[in-house]
Structures are given as structure tokens and as C-alpha cells.
Design a protein around this motif. Structure first.
Motif: not given
Length: 136
Positions: A13-17, A40-41, A49-55, A83-89
Motif C-alpha cells: 500500500r502507498t499513502g498519499i497526502a 492513480f497518479l 494541478k500538481v506542481e511537485l511529487f514529494l517521495m 508524468i515528465p512535467d512534474i518533478p519528484v523531490k
């Protein structure tokens, strides 16, 4: 300004906030079966509108990478291709699950409710996101 979406990746499972659009408040969104996470993502960013994925970056007590990191790396590659347009930090997520469980106790949830691992994952993602917002 877009939202920040935090991911507490797990093998099952993966939690999402998610934040509000002003990036002030972190709220638990859901828990998703990890094998359905990418779908899902994709669906979520199609409507919001999502500007950043925080992993979260899971580590052992000594700072070495956790075993689940070997599963996260291929997922990150798939995510950046899908989803190349949204960076992952990546951010340290040490003790987020323990803090989530303590949060459940502090909020007065009964023992049976605290066994809900999906809720722990969602709260963990929220804690990761709150920490990021606090320290950014």
C-alpha cells in the motif's frame, strides 16, 4: 500555484497526502494499492494541478537505504516517464510510520482503529508533507 502531493511508498500500500493550492495545509488524501499507484497518479494530475511529487526516502536507523528503496527506484523511473512535467523531490521519511501511530494514539483512536495499516500509511504521507512544508 499547484499542489504538492506526498507519497509514502510501501510494497503493498502507498499513502498519499496533498496540500491545498496555496501549499499551506497538508491533508491525507487516500491509500492506494501500490500496483495501482501510477494509474492513480495519472488520473489525479489529469484533474488537479500538481506542481511537485514529494517521495519519502526510507532509510535504516544508521542512515543506509531501506530494502523498499530497491522497489522505489524502478517506480520513480516509470513515474518520470509517465508524468515528465512534474518533478519528484525525495525527502527523509525516517520514523514517519512510528509518528503516525503515535498520532493515532494521541487523537484517541481505539485499538481496533489503530490496526488499520492503510490509515497509518495515509497519516505517514501527511507527516512527510507537513515536515516538508514546515522546513521549506
Amino acid at each position: 500555484m499547484g499542489r504538492i502531493l506526498a507519497i509514502d511508498y510501501g510494497t503493498k500500500r502507498t499513502g498519499i497526502a496533498i496540500t491545498d493550492e496555496m501549499q499551506l495545509i497538508a491533508s491525507g488524501l487516500t491509500t492506494v494499492a501500490t500496483n495501482e499507484l501510477l494509474l492513480f497518479l495519472k488520473q489525479y494530475v489529469a484533474t488537479e494541478k500538481v506542481e511537485l511529487f514529494l517521495m519519502g526516502e526510507p532509510t535504516q536507523k544508521d542512515g543506509s537505504p531501506s530494502d523498499v528503496e530497491e522497489e522505489i527506484k524502478p517506480f520513480l523511473k516509470q513515474l518520470s516517464e509517465a508524468i515528465p512535467d512534474i518533478p519528484v523531490k525525495r525527502v527523509d521519511e525516517r520514523f514517519s510510520s512510528k509518528r503516525a501511530f503515535q498520532t493515532m494514539i494521541d487523537s484517541g483512536l481505539k485499538k481496533k482503529q489503530r490496526r488499520n495499516k492503510a490509515l497509518i500509511d495515509e497519516i505517514s504521507a501527511t507527516i512527510i508533507l507537513q515536515d516538508y512544508l514546515y522546513n521549506k
